[in-house]
Design an enzyme around this catalytic site. Structure first.
Site, PDB file in Angstrom:
ATOM      1  N   ASP A 292      -0.536   1.451   6.201  1.00 53.10           N
ATOM      2  CA  ASP A 292      -0.272   0.597   6.899  1.00 53.10           C
ATOM      3  C   ASP A 292      -2.069  -0.239   6.856  1.00 53.10           C
ATOM      4  O   ASP A 292      -2.729   0.879   6.720  1.00 53.10           O
ATOM      5  CB  ASP A 292       0.384   1.346   8.057  1.00 53.10           C
ATOM      6  CG  ASP A 292       0.288   0.219   9.274  1.00 53.10           C
ATOM      7  OD1 ASP A 292       0.706  -1.148   8.977  1.00 53.10           O
ATOM      8  OD2 ASP A 292      -0.124   0.287   9.726  1.00 53.10           O
ATOM      9  N   SER A 293      -1.963  -1.346   7.182  1.00 52.76           N
ATOM     10  CA  SER A 293      -3.029  -1.740   7.837  1.00 52.76           C
ATOM     11  C   SER A 293      -4.337  -1.235   8.612  1.00 52.76           C
ATOM     12  O   SER A 293      -5.326  -1.111   8.828  1.00 52.76           O
ATOM     13  CB  SER A 293      -3.524  -2.984   8.369  1.00 52.76           C
ATOM     14  OG  SER A 293      -2.025  -3.149   9.101  1.00 52.76           O
TER      15      SER A 293
ATOM     16  N   CYS B 149       3.194  -1.451   5.863  1.00 52.93           N
ATOM     17  CA  CYS B 149       2.582  -2.479   6.418  1.00 52.93           C
ATOM     18  C   CYS B 149       3.851  -4.013   5.857  1.00 52.93           C
ATOM     19  O   CYS B 149       3.427  -4.041   4.178  1.00 52.93           O
ATOM     20  CB  CYS B 149       1.250  -2.963   5.957  1.00 52.93           C
ATOM     21  SG  CYS B 149       0.353  -4.322   6.725  1.00 52.93           S
TER      22      CYS B 149
ATOM     23  N   GLU C 149      -2.537  -1.726  20.129  1.00 59.34           N
ATOM     24  CA  GLU C 149      -3.937  -1.480  19.554  1.00 59.34           C
ATOM     25  C   GLU C 149      -4.616  -0.696  20.458  1.00 59.34           C
ATOM     26  O   GLU C 149      -5.160   0.565  21.424  1.00 59.34           O
ATOM     27  CB  GLU C 149      -4.402  -2.056  18.310  1.00 59.34           C
ATOM     28  CG  GLU C 149      -3.955  -2.587  17.360  1.00 59.34           C
ATOM     29  CD  GLU C 149      -4.509  -1.523  16.041  1.00 59.34           C
ATOM     30  OE1 GLU C 149      -5.376  -1.486  16.110  1.00 59.34           O
ATOM     31  OE2 GLU C 149      -3.076  -1.525  15.394  1.00 59.34           O
TER      32      GLU C 149
ATOM     33  N   HIS D  62       3.614  -2.319  14.373  1.00 60.83           N
ATOM     34  CA  HIS D  62       3.825  -1.552  15.384  1.00 60.83           C
ATOM     35  C   HIS D  62       4.422  -1.923  16.739  1.00 60.83           C
ATOM     36  O   HIS D  62       4.388  -1.805  17.830  1.00 60.83           O
ATOM     37  CB  HIS D  62       2.513  -2.625  16.303  1.00 60.83           C
ATOM     38  CG  HIS D  62       1.201  -2.301  15.443  1.00 60.83           C
ATOM     39  ND1 HIS D  62       0.565  -1.776  13.816  1.00 60.83           N
ATOM     40  CD2 HIS D  62      -0.422  -2.201  15.317  1.00 60.83           C
ATOM     41  CE1 HIS D  62      -0.576  -2.273  13.576  1.00 60.83           C
ATOM     42  NE2 HIS D  62      -1.022  -1.984  14.463  1.00 60.83           N
TER      43      HIS D  62
HETATM   44  N1  DGL Z   1       0.955  -3.572   9.909  1.00 58.64           N
HETATM   45  C1  DGL Z   1       0.521  -4.793  10.082  1.00 58.64           C
HETATM   46  C2  DGL Z   1       1.925  -5.325   9.498  1.00 58.64           C
HETATM   47  O1  DGL Z   1       2.916  -4.260   9.935  1.00 58.64           O
HETATM   48  C3  DGL Z   1       0.273  -5.481  11.362  1.00 58.64           C
HETATM   49  C4  DGL Z   1      -1.135  -5.333  11.968  1.00 58.64           C
HETATM   50  C5  DGL Z   1      -1.668  -6.313  11.553  1.00 58.64           C
HETATM   51  O2  DGL Z   1      -1.748  -7.018  11.524  1.00 58.64           O
HETATM   52  O3  DGL Z   1      -2.723  -5.651  10.363  1.00 58.64           O
HETATM   53  O4  DGL Z   1       2.578  -6.420   9.500  1.00 58.64           O
END
Ligand code: DGL
Length: 284
Positions: free
Chosen positions: A22-23, A85, A170, A204
């Site tokens: 994930d990011s 993500c 966050e 998130h």
């Molecule tokens: N993890 C990203 C998603 O599911 C959300 C957070 C981001 O923008 O990096 O799209």
């Protein structure tokens, strides 16, 4: 705290792990679901916290960052990687599967979150009106609309980019009035289109599910990816016994992140439901 330089990693030959990328730490909602239902496997979680959010970045940047993360996870011994993500799944998955995998790791797999979420939504909607909330990048990619309409061309898709929700989560914001004000602003236009199903198309958003439920009411189906992914991954392993046989089953959990702020440890532990001690990785 150990520091890891990805270029020094040998390809690991033991039982393979399941990689979760994930990011940031939002993908811990997906890992949590997996560990609850499939605790026997070894998991490696990687959050690119130094470069999050991905949702506002260009397609090229998202692809380049995701490829680096995938390289790291495969070199760390993962046999299957789940792109938890949504932004990376929308912008990078297809190219990784079509170009990167055959060239670098032809015997390994990368799975995304868009198709399982779309399948679940199509299976529960009654009036064929499905709402999707996600990052600006995911909505701009058109990935959810494409997959939903591939499954059933009669589906009407109502989408909304919600750029304030990732920073809200966050920041660990827990004032219900602030949260519901922001959520109502995003959800009201979808509700006015009479959707009966809502996909939370961002890792998130699962952390806001109670506030979302409060706004949309009990009669609307909310598709959360922790639950959906766990179900679809379990089915996937049943259908791919040869891959399942290669997975390590020592219930090992490892966490890596590109920025070791207290936020990852504190919020990550809160979202995962157990204490997390991540290791720092440099991807430059
Ligand atoms: N993890 C990203 C998603 O599911 C959300 C957070 C981001 O923008 O990096 O799209």
């Amino acid at each position: 705290m150990k520091e890891t330089d990805i270029r020094r990693f040998p390809v690991y030959g033991g039982g393979g792990s399941v990689g979760i990328f994930d990011s940031g730490f939002g993908g811990l909602s997906i890992l949590r679901g997996l560990v609850d239902v499939l605790p026997q496997y070894d998991y490696v979680y990687f959050g690119d916290t130094a470069r999050t959010p991905y949702g506002t970045r260009s397609s090229e940047a998202i692809y380049a960052f995701t490829e680096q993360a995938i390289d790291f996870l495969f070199n760390k011994g993962c046999h299957i990687i789940i792109l938890a993500c949504n932004t990376a799944s929308s912008e990078a998955l297809r190219r990784l599967q079509q170009e990167y995998l055959p060239r670098h790791f032809p015997d390994r797999k990368i799975l995304g979150v868009i198709i399982p979420s779309a399948e679940e939504a199509v299976s529960v909607t009654k009036n064929k009106k499905i709402g999707v909330i996600a990052t600006a990048g995911t909505i701009a990619s058109g990935a959810f609309e494409r997959e939903l309409q591939k499954l059933n061309p009669e589906i009407m898709v109502v989408e909304k980019a919600c750029p304030l929700l990732v920073p809200l989560v966050e920041a660990g914001e827990d004032d219900p009035i602030v949260t519901q004000l922001i959520l109502s602003n995003y959800l009201d236009p979808l509700l006015s289109q009479h959707i009966d199903t809502l996909i939370l198309g961002c890792t998130h958003y699962e952390f806001l599910v109670r506030d979302i439920q409060y706004i949309v009411g009990d009669n609307l189906n909310i598709i959360t990816q922790g639950r959906v992914l766990t179900k679809s991954f379990k089915d996937y392993l049943k259908r791919h016994c040869e891959l399942e046989g290669k997975l390590g089953k020592k219930s090992k959990l490892s966490f890596f992140s590109t920025d070791l702020s207290d936020k990852f440890t504190v919020l990550g532990s809160k979202f995962f439901g157990r204490t997390i001690i991540p290791e720092h990785v440099r991807l430059d």
